[in-house]
Scaffold this active site. Structure first.
Site, PDB file in Angstrom:
ATOM      1  N   ASP A 110      -3.423   4.721   3.925  1.00 31.64           N
ATOM      2  CA  ASP A 110      -4.117   6.010   3.801  1.00 31.64           C
ATOM      3  C   ASP A 110      -3.976   6.819   5.070  1.00 31.64           C
ATOM      4  O   ASP A 110      -4.032   8.041   5.046  1.00 31.64           O
ATOM      5  CB  ASP A 110      -5.597   5.790   3.481  1.00 31.64           C
ATOM      6  CG  ASP A 110      -5.745   5.435   2.024  1.00 31.64           C
ATOM      7  OD1 ASP A 110      -5.578   4.260   1.675  1.00 31.64           O
ATOM      8  OD2 ASP A 110      -5.966   6.367   1.220  1.00 31.64           O
ATOM      9  N   CYS A 142      -4.297  -3.671  -3.301  1.00 28.16           N
ATOM     10  CA  CYS A 142      -4.614  -2.342  -3.824  1.00 28.16           C
ATOM     11  C   CYS A 142      -3.463  -1.820  -4.690  1.00 28.16           C
ATOM     12  O   CYS A 142      -2.665  -2.609  -5.219  1.00 28.16           O
ATOM     13  CB  CYS A 142      -4.973  -1.347  -2.732  1.00 28.16           C
ATOM     14  SG  CYS A 142      -5.835   0.110  -3.421  1.00 28.16           S
TER      15      CYS A 142
HETATM   16  C1  RUB Z   1      -5.778   3.572  -2.292  1.00 26.46           C
HETATM   17  C2  RUB Z   1      -5.121   2.802  -1.201  1.00 26.46           C
HETATM   18  C3  RUB Z   1      -3.613   2.817  -1.186  1.00 26.46           C
HETATM   19  C4  RUB Z   1      -3.141   3.960  -0.276  1.00 26.46           C
HETATM   20  C5  RUB Z   1      -1.648   4.186  -0.398  1.00 26.46           C
HETATM   21  O1  RUB Z   1      -7.185   3.656  -2.141  1.00 26.46           O
HETATM   22  O2  RUB Z   1      -5.749   2.254  -0.314  1.00 26.46           O
HETATM   23  O3  RUB Z   1      -3.125   1.606  -0.667  1.00 26.46           O
HETATM   24  O4  RUB Z   1      -3.793   5.158  -0.626  1.00 26.46           O
HETATM   25  O5  RUB Z   1      -1.347   4.577  -1.708  1.00 26.46           O
HETATM   26  P1  RUB Z   1      -8.029   4.434  -3.279  1.00 26.46           P
HETATM   27  P2  RUB Z   1      -0.043   5.443  -2.055  1.00 26.46           P
HETATM   28  O6  RUB Z   1      -7.747   3.749  -4.569  1.00 26.46           O
HETATM   29  O7  RUB Z   1      -9.447   4.299  -2.823  1.00 26.46           O
HETATM   30  O8  RUB Z   1      -7.558   5.874  -3.271  1.00 26.46           O
HETATM   31  O9  RUB Z   1       1.114   4.668  -1.524  1.00 26.46           O
HETATM   32  O10 RUB Z   1      -0.059   5.527  -3.556  1.00 26.46           O
HETATM   33  O11 RUB Z   1      -0.183   6.770  -1.383  1.00 26.46           O
END
Ligand code: RUB
Length: 313
Positions: free
Chosen positions: A194, A125
């Protein structure tokens, strides 16, 4: 229009990633507070609660959203005038945004210390904190290489490889299902979160649990980069994190789906990786084993078992 506009951008994923969602919500609440003309603290609070509810209804999984809203709305406490309530919200929102940005920088430093010279890292991701750790390790002069997944169906992997490319990091782009084929080339898995539950399970982009499973089977360490506001207080009460299920059309175009009446497309956006698959969670307060999640919830978010009993009886 600020709050509905931000809410729409979070829903459509124009604003995405748990940290960015939290900061965007705090900004929207601050700007809403600035725009309000309510004269008494009661109606000011009502207006703010309406705005908070709109933001909270956007996406259910990233706990950074309710945590950010809770932190900002605490600015209303004890206000005896609309002006004081407004000032409280603005101050709390700005504090949250600043501390979130500081947390991202701090985690990059802590996380980079777990990356060794010569490591090949797998990420899944697009997480600003996970990438922060990787980019910081590179900045420190460590020779690293990255494998980044595609991340079907929304292709967040494209954002990841652009960022890594811009940083000058040697990167391999693979489809999600190729993780197991390459896992023996990997020294360390680094992902974001998340939500982190009280028992140290990590909720992150769908496919993370499969990555973790492959890593464990191959004895590859996995670290999760997560600010303390990704920890979920209400899991103390046994509440589960709701996993967002998005439209099937993100996976299969409607014109094809229409021709397949016996087929239902399922599109969960996140999954749960159990604590025993995770070696460390790197927070801005330090790196902890996942089993210590309760300490973060109690000492840094201020929610102990007693607080819940006092609040909810
Ligand atoms: C984003 C996702 C990220 C976490 C952490 O999912 O799973 O790994 O949110 O991100 P989506 P961060 O694209 O569905 O929002 O470290 O940027 O908070």
């Amino acid at each position: 229009m600020i709050v509905p506009d931000t809410a729409e951008k979070i829903k459509s994923m124009e604003i995405r990633g748990a940290g960015r969602i939290g900061r965007a919500a705090a900004e929207a609440l601050r700007d809403h507070a600035v725009s309000l003309s309510a004269r008494d603290p009661g109606s000011f609070r009502q207006e703010m609660e309406r705005a908070a509810a709109i933001l909270l209804a956007t996406r259910p999984t990233a706990v950074s959203l309710p945590n950010a809203v809770h932190i900002v709305m605490a600015g209303l406490e004890g206000a005896t005038s609309a002006e004081a309530a407004q000032a409280g919200v603005i101050r709390r929102a700005e504090e949250f945004i600043r501390s979130s940005q500081n947390a991202v920088e701090q985690i990059a430093k802590f996380g980079a210390s777990h990356i060794r010279d010569g490591d090949t890292i797998l990420t899944h991701c697009n997480s600003e904190v996970a990438l922060g750790c990787i980019i910081e390790a590179h900045r420190q002069g460590k020779e690293i290489e990255v494998f980044a997944t595609e991340v079907r169906p929304r292709n967040q992997g494209l954002i990841t490889i652009r960022t890594l490319n811009d940083a000058g990091i040697k990167t391999n782009f693979i489809v999600d299902s190729a993780v197991r084929s390459f896992i023996h080339d990997i020294d360390l898995v680094v992902v974001g979160a998340d939500a982190v539950t009280v028992n140290g399970a990590v909720v992150n982009k769908i496919g993370t649990a499969q990555v973790a499973h492959s890593a464990r089977e191959a004895r590859v360490n996995m670290i999760v980069a997560a600010e303390t506001y990704k920890f979920a207080p209400r899991t103390i009460l046994g509440e589960l994190i709701r996993i967002e299920e998005r439209a099937g059309s993100e996976v299969l175009p409607d014109e094809i789906a229409r021709t397949l009446p016996h087929v239902t497309v399922r599109n969960p956006a996140f999954d749960v990786t159990p604590a025993n698959y995770i070696d460390l969670i790197v927070t801005e307060k330090g790196a902890i084993p996942p089993q210590m999640a309760y300490v973060i919830i109690r000492d840094y978010l201020g929610w102990g078992i007693d607080t819940f009993h006092e609040t909810f009886g």
